[in-house]
Each structure stands twice: as structure tokens, then as C-alpha cells.
Design a protein around this motif. Structure first.
Motif, PDB file in Angstrom:
ATOM      1  N   PHE A  72      -3.317  10.256   6.241  1.00  0.00           N
ATOM      2  CA  PHE A  72      -4.176   9.068   6.270  1.00  0.00           C
ATOM      3  C   PHE A  72      -5.620   9.465   6.570  1.00  0.00           C
ATOM      4  O   PHE A  72      -6.555   9.023   5.889  1.00  0.00           O
ATOM      5  CB  PHE A  72      -3.659   8.087   7.316  1.00  0.00           C
ATOM      6  CG  PHE A  72      -4.532   6.874   7.510  1.00  0.00           C
ATOM      7  CD1 PHE A  72      -4.589   5.880   6.552  1.00  0.00           C
ATOM      8  CD2 PHE A  72      -5.297   6.739   8.656  1.00  0.00           C
ATOM      9  CE1 PHE A  72      -5.405   4.761   6.724  1.00  0.00           C
ATOM     10  CE2 PHE A  72      -6.105   5.631   8.848  1.00  0.00           C
ATOM     11  CZ  PHE A  72      -6.158   4.634   7.876  1.00  0.00           C
ATOM     12  N   THR A  85      -1.910   8.305   0.904  1.00  0.00           N
ATOM     13  CA  THR A  85      -1.110   8.678   2.077  1.00  0.00           C
ATOM     14  C   THR A  85       0.371   8.723   1.726  1.00  0.00           C
ATOM     15  O   THR A  85       1.075   9.689   2.036  1.00  0.00           O
ATOM     16  CB  THR A  85      -1.341   7.675   3.223  1.00  0.00           C
ATOM     17  OG1 THR A  85      -2.730   7.657   3.555  1.00  0.00           O
ATOM     18  CG2 THR A  85      -0.547   8.074   4.459  1.00  0.00           C
ATOM     19  N   LEU A  86       0.862   7.666   1.068  1.00  0.00           N
ATOM     20  CA  LEU A  86       2.284   7.613   0.716  1.00  0.00           C
ATOM     21  C   LEU A  86       2.632   8.630  -0.362  1.00  0.00           C
ATOM     22  O   LEU A  86       3.734   9.190  -0.365  1.00  0.00           O
ATOM     23  CB  LEU A  86       2.643   6.202   0.236  1.00  0.00           C
ATOM     24  CG  LEU A  86       2.595   5.109   1.306  1.00  0.00           C
ATOM     25  CD1 LEU A  86       2.837   3.737   0.685  1.00  0.00           C
ATOM     26  CD2 LEU A  86       3.622   5.374   2.394  1.00  0.00           C
ATOM     27  N   VAL A 134      -8.924   0.496  -0.090  1.00  0.00           N
ATOM     28  CA  VAL A 134      -7.716   0.329   0.725  1.00  0.00           C
ATOM     29  C   VAL A 134      -6.489   0.821  -0.041  1.00  0.00           C
ATOM     30  O   VAL A 134      -5.632   1.532   0.508  1.00  0.00           O
ATOM     31  CB  VAL A 134      -7.533  -1.151   1.136  1.00  0.00           C
ATOM     32  CG1 VAL A 134      -6.175  -1.358   1.807  1.00  0.00           C
ATOM     33  CG2 VAL A 134      -8.652  -1.579   2.076  1.00  0.00           C
ATOM     34  N   THR A 174      -6.490   4.629  -0.272  1.00  0.00           N
ATOM     35  CA  THR A 174      -6.094   5.235   1.000  1.00  0.00           C
ATOM     36  C   THR A 174      -4.601   5.147   1.217  1.00  0.00           C
ATOM     37  O   THR A 174      -3.927   6.134   1.534  1.00  0.00           O
ATOM     38  CB  THR A 174      -6.826   4.557   2.170  1.00  0.00           C
ATOM     39  OG1 THR A 174      -8.240   4.661   1.970  1.00  0.00           O
ATOM     40  CG2 THR A 174      -6.464   5.212   3.492  1.00  0.00           C
ATOM     41  N   GLY A 175      -4.043   3.936   1.026  1.00  0.00           N
ATOM     42  CA  GLY A 175      -2.610   3.746   1.253  1.00  0.00           C
ATOM     43  C   GLY A 175      -1.759   4.526   0.276  1.00  0.00           C
ATOM     44  O   GLY A 175      -0.777   5.175   0.659  1.00  0.00           O
ATOM     45  N   THR A 176      -2.151   4.499  -1.003  1.00  0.00           N
ATOM     46  CA  THR A 176      -1.366   5.194  -2.017  1.00  0.00           C
ATOM     47  C   THR A 176      -1.454   6.700  -1.837  1.00  0.00           C
ATOM     48  O   THR A 176      -0.455   7.418  -1.975  1.00  0.00           O
ATOM     49  CB  THR A 176      -1.855   4.819  -3.430  1.00  0.00           C
ATOM     50  OG1 THR A 176      -1.870   3.397  -3.558  1.00  0.00           O
ATOM     51  CG2 THR A 176      -0.948   5.408  -4.487  1.00  0.00           C
TER      52      THR A 176
END
Length: 413
Positions: A87, A332-333, A325, A328-330
Motif C-alpha cells: 500500500f 496493492t491487491l 484511489v 492504489t487499491g488495485t
């Protein structure tokens, strides 16, 4: 003929294709656009991989954590730290990418323009759960696929032995997808040649300037992440000074940088972690292979974040707060499904670009310099593996703090 071709290192084939593509573009001019279908073929092949690779690899990563229930607490801490640093890596990537002055030397037009609508935040959250998982797979809704695959993996762990046939099937599917990925990556030189010939023929040599800026941005972000994030966590929670830590892990970093392979570096990384950092061999044998599979701060965090901003710029597509956003989320996952084999970082970039609706053909420009980038990405990933082994190991009393590390500074060891 084929033996000669495959005897050439892959990165040299890609670099040679880049040079030939530039030459063809300069010599042939706009006529070089005839080679663009080679690039289109490459992009379509990568698109083919995304859905099944993400689905199988993510389930495999989750189910592999249940092999030893006694490792539950340790696995939780390890995965938690992996995700935390991923993250932070994506945030660093977004920051560096946003601060770069990319210039206007290269401005392209996407062959496929997607309608960019900004849905309400509530719709984004509720849209994470697929009402029809099959439809999510068919339509390539990556975020819904990630959620569904995570639920399948958790359910397999909860069911236990009865779900072993499904677990074996998924693990076999993952290996098959890795092999198909390796096969598709062999098309990279042809795709790079086709798209570079087309780009240089259409827009001139100014095409190359943004690529050098992109490489610089990746290296800056990786150095910041290694020194500030990894070094800071080691100093705060690892019980070791930053200089001592980096001196100890230097052999693993050198091998990772030169080989561009997390898996290929495992023997050296294991030696460094157990002998120099004094981490328990049992825990090292767990965390390092796991880290080589899912701890991809360079490949899954920094790289897709900067690449998304870079591709958005060269295609003149503005990014808003929601896009950042989602990136960032994608990113990280996506680090959970980015295995330590060549080529999958490029596939995971496709995941990030698909989520925010950016043109996938921009990948070919990055693929042209991917070897230079991959060396730094891999060194970042391996450094993160050693950091997590030390920090989590120390928190669980798995580090021998009574003996002084014996640092080996030769990469040959």
C-alpha cells in the motif's frame, strides 16, 4: 533457427526488437504503421491472460496459507506487513509519478476510447460484490473477480479436506496459467517491434524521451521505498540499524538486480536471512517463498502506479481522485497475484489499467524497457522479503539476538 533465437537472453531479444523498431520507424516513416498489427496481437494475448491468471493465482495464494494451522498467527502478521508495504509502495509510486514533468514529446490517441463516468462512492463499494460471478469473469470486471476469488480461497480453507480436490484443481490451473504466461511473453519482442516502429514512424524520435523519464521515475520511487520504508521499519521494529541491515542484505540485492528473479534469488536470500540476520530457518523457509510469490512492492505497487500515470499522460487522459484511489487499491491487491516469474508484472499492470479504463496498448512502450525496470523492481521485492523476515521474526521471538551477524558482501555466495 529456433534454437538460435531462444539461445539469446530474453531481455536482449526485447532490446534488439526495440532498436529494430526504432530503425524501421526512422527509415520507413509512416509506412512503418504496417507493423502495428504485431503490437495489437501482443496486447490481445496479454488481455487473454488477465482474468484466469488473477482468478487462479489469488485463490492459490490464499489457500497456501492453510497448509499449517499453527502458522496462522505468523502468516497473519506476515501477510499484513506485505500488504501494508505494498500500500505504501503504491502511494510512493503515485506521488513520484504525479511530480514527474513528463513533457509533451509523445501524445498518442487510444484506438479504443472508453466512456469515463464517475460513479457515486456508494456504487463503487456495492459494485465490489458481483451479483453474477460468471458475468464478472466474462466481462473482465477485475475488482469483482478479486473479491470473488478471495471468497473462494477463504471458503476452501474453511471447508478443509473435503475441498482438497478443488484446491488441487485451482493449484493446477495456476501452474497452467503461469506456463501460458511464459509462452505469451515470448511474443514481447514482436509486439515491441511493431508498436515502436509504428510510434516512431508516426511521431518521430521524440517518442523515446518519455521512456527515459519513466525509468528514472521507477528507480527514484524504488530507492525511496527501500531506504525510507524498509529501512525505517527495520530501525523501529527490527532491532537493527539501517546501515547494518543493508550491508547484510547486499548480496541478495545484487543477485536480485542482476537476475531479475525473486525465485532465482531465493538461495542467496535464505542464506542472508538465516546466517546474517539470524532469523529461524523454519520461519525463513516459510516467509521467503511466500514473499517471492506475493510480496511484490516493486512489481505490484510502485510499477503499476507510475505506469498508469505515465500511460494516462501520453494518451492525454486526465485522472481524478477516484482513479488514484482505484490505482492504489488495485496495485496493492494485485501484488498478491503477481508471482515471481518473468512477465507477470506486465500482466498485473493490465489489471490496473483495466480498472481505471486506460488504453492497454500503452503497455508495449513500457515493455520495451522492462528489463531495465525489472532489475530494480526485483531488488526492491527481495529487500522487502528480508525486511519482513526480520521484523516479523523478531516480534515472534524467531531471531537470535544474542549473536552478531556475520555479513557476507560477495554476491557469489
Amino acid at each position: 533457427m529456433f534454437a538460435f533465437w531462444f539461445a539469446i537472453p530474453f531481455w536482449q531479444r526485447v532490446l534488439g526488437a526495440l532498436m529494430l523498431g526504432i530503425l524501421a520507424g526512422v527509415v520507413l516513416g509512416e509506412t512503418a504503421t504496417v507493423f502495428k498489427p504485431l503490437g495489437t496481437l501482443f496486447i490481445n494475448a496479454i488481455r487473454m491472460l488477465v482474468v484466469p491468471l488473477v482468478f487462479f493465482a489469488l485463490i492459490t495464494s490464499i489457500t497456501s496459507l492453510a497448509d499449517n494451522q499453527k502458522m496462522g498467527k505468523l502468516a497473519g502478521k506476515t501477510i499484513g506487513l506485505f500488504l501494508f508495504t505494498a500500500f505504501i509502495a503504491s502511494l510512493i509510486g503515485l506521488t513520484v509519478g504525479s511530480l514527474m514533468n513528463w513533457g509533451d514529446a509523445l501524445q498518442l490517441t487510444a484506438s479504443e476510447v472508453r466512456e469515463r463516468t464517475i460513479p457515486p462512492v456508494a456504487d463503487v463499494i456495492t459494485g465490489l460484490i458481483p451479483t453474477n460471478p460468471v458475468a464478472a469473469l466474462v466481462n473482465g470486471n477485475v475488482l469483482q473477480i478479486i473479491v470473488f476469488a478471495s471468497l473462494v480461497g477463504i471458503a476452501i480453507n474453511v471447508v478443509g479436506e473435503k475441498a482438497d480436490p478443488m484446491k488441487k484443481l485451482v493449484h493446477a490451473g495456476t501452474e497452467i496459467m503461469y506456463q501460458i504466461t511464459r509462452m505469451v511473453m515470448q511474443l514481447t519482442p514482436f509486439g515491441v517491434f511493431g508498436l515502436m516502429a509504428w510510434a516512431v514512424g508516426s511521431f518521430g524520435l521524440a517518442t523515446l524521451l518519455p521512456l527515459s523519464q519513466f525509468i528514472i521515475a521507477i528507480y527514484i520511487a524504488c530507492f525511496i521505498h527501500i531506504i525510507v520504508v524498509y529501512g525505517g521499519l527495520v530501525k523501529l521494529f527490527g532491532g537493527m540499524g539501517m546501515r547494518q541491515f543493508f550491508k547484510a542484505v547486499l548480496p541478495a540485492q545484487l543477485v536480485a538486480y542482476s537476475s531479475a528473479s525473486s525465485y532465482g534469488t531465493l538461495p542467496v536470500t535464505h542464506k542472508v536471512v538465516t546466517e546474517d540476520l539470524k532469523v529461524s530457518k523454519n520461519y525463513a523457509s516459510f516467509v521467503l517463498p511466500l514473499g517471492a510469490t506475493i510480496n511484490m512492492d516493486g512489481c505490484g505497487g510502485i510499477f503499476p502506479a507510475i505506469a498508469a500515470i505515465f500511460i494516462a499522460h501520453i494518451y492525454g487522459i486526465p485522472l481524478d481522485a477516484l482513479d488514484y484511489v482505484l490505482i492504489t487499491g488495485t496495485a496493492t491487491l494485485a501484488s498478491l497475484g503477481t508471482a515471481g516469474v518473468p512477465g507477470t508484472a506486465m500482466v498485473m499492470l493490465t489489471v490496473t489499467l483495466s480498472v481505471v479504463g486506460l488504453p492497454l496498448e500503452g503497455i508495449a512502450f513500457i515493455a520495451a524497457v522492462d528489463r531495465i525496470i525489472d532489475m530494480m523492481r526485483t531488488a526492491t521485492n527481495v529487500t522487502g522479503d528480508t525486511m519482513v523476515a526480520l521484523v516479523v521474526g523478531r516480534s515472534e521471538g524467531l531471531v537470535d539476538e544474542n549473536s552478531e551477524p556475520v555479513t557476507v558482501i560477495s554476491a557469489s555466495n
